[in-house]
Design a protein around this motif. Sequence first.
Motif, PDB file in Angstrom:
ATOM      1  N   LYS A  35       0.873  -1.162   0.000  1.00 55.93           N
ATOM      2  CA  LYS A  35       0.000   0.000   0.000  1.00 55.93           C
ATOM      3  C   LYS A  35       0.914   1.217   0.000  1.00 55.93           C
ATOM      4  O   LYS A  35       1.607   1.488   0.958  1.00 55.93           O
ATOM      5  N   ALA A  42      -1.999  -6.909   1.895  1.00 51.73           N
ATOM      6  CA  ALA A  42      -0.728  -6.360   1.413  1.00 51.73           C
ATOM      7  C   ALA A  42       0.419  -6.760   2.342  1.00 51.73           C
ATOM      8  O   ALA A  42       0.243  -6.855   3.561  1.00 51.73           O
ATOM      9  N   PRO A  74      -5.415  -7.033  -2.578  1.00 52.96           N
ATOM     10  CA  PRO A  74      -4.421  -8.117  -2.591  1.00 52.96           C
ATOM     11  C   PRO A  74      -5.042  -9.492  -2.344  1.00 52.96           C
ATOM     12  O   PRO A  74      -4.692 -10.467  -3.040  1.00 52.96           O
TER      13      PRO A  74
END
Length: 432
Positions: A23, A53, A334
């Motif tokens: 991120k 993430a 993700p």
Amino acid sequence: MTSELFTALPLRSGQVLRNRIAKAAMEENMAGDGQLPDRRLPTLYRRWAAGGAGLLITGNVMVHAEALTGPGGVVLDEHAPLEPFAAWAEAGKSAGGAIWMQINHPGRQVPSGMPGVVWGPSDIAVDLGRHSGRFGRPTAMTPRQIEDTVARFAVTARRAEEAGFDGVEVHAAHGYLLSQFLSPLVNTRTDRWGGSLENRARLLLDVVRAVRAAVSPAFAVAVKLNSADFQRGGFDADDARRVIAMLEPLGVDLVELSGGSYESPAMAGRPADDRTTAREAYFLHLAEELVGTSPLPLMLTGGITRRATAERVLDSGVAVVGMGTALAFTPDLPDRWRDDREADRRMAPVTWSDKTLASAAGMAQVRHQMRRLARGAAPRPGTHPALALLSEQRKQRAALRGYRAWLSGDRRGGGGGGGGGAGAGHLEPGLP
């Protein structure tokens, strides 16, 4: 389906990222009382942490209380209590990933109407044509102010580690102070900080050395660097290649590549010189030029929204894929990619002919989604950019009143002289 996206990445500090998805920094403008994180930022980052993430990078945290990108900016200096930052760090690590704090000084990119100082390598103001009055006029920094700024970065990094963050990212992109020193268009100094690229890079290198010395060996230190400024005669890809080589001996773990500034908002897909019209992975062509010679792992951010694009970025040799806007609209992207799913909706680009206003409106749309996530609500992609911009401006005016009261009544000393306040004018939110 297996993918390199979900393989671990060991860094030279010994830290291991659990996957190759980060991120990227987006300036939240959500400071609470005293320019500190309040409950909104931990809520927001807990949401992103749960999305899968491997790395979360915060929006830029200010190293100098009298120099903010906007009145809603968070400040971490020697005076700030650590408890709110510890809560932020804990939330970011709550699902097993890492969280790094992006640390920054705005230099000349301080909105008009802000108290404090407006500094730059030279006294050259931001040129936005008819919008130039949105920023204060800078004064050229003295050697003492430069040295004090190096120390401020080191203090913020040390305190970020004490609060529980896993690393810091030194912001040297998007036209902020360290990027200003790198730019031959902005830095016209004739002393040891101006002229050759080695001199223009001196402040960045001194900051990185000081940061690395202030933290433990296991604490990650990254740098965000423009692959190019996207302005004719400005910092370019060859300069970036040389700066990356200069950073390698200093213990840097990762270099994130982005591009642009307020004068050329390439990070929003709207460069002033029109050298890139890509709607995905804006800077991939420049990253491909740099990855073959880079002695450090690279992260690429800008316009990545689909798994196929992310995998193409990794196939180029880039080590980490960074996403900002996509995760404001789809915080679990993700995990969706891991399950072979994509985002339900994506943010439509703001295509107003006025690139300055279009960039500001696009950032306002993203912040609107972040504020929804921070309240525990779902994203709402259909917000009109003009309405988002008007709402952002109202929030900025309210935040300015709080910042003025805090700065005038706080125990902080002077800012080293020079610059003064930016004067009355229109506030503009900061870039990530």
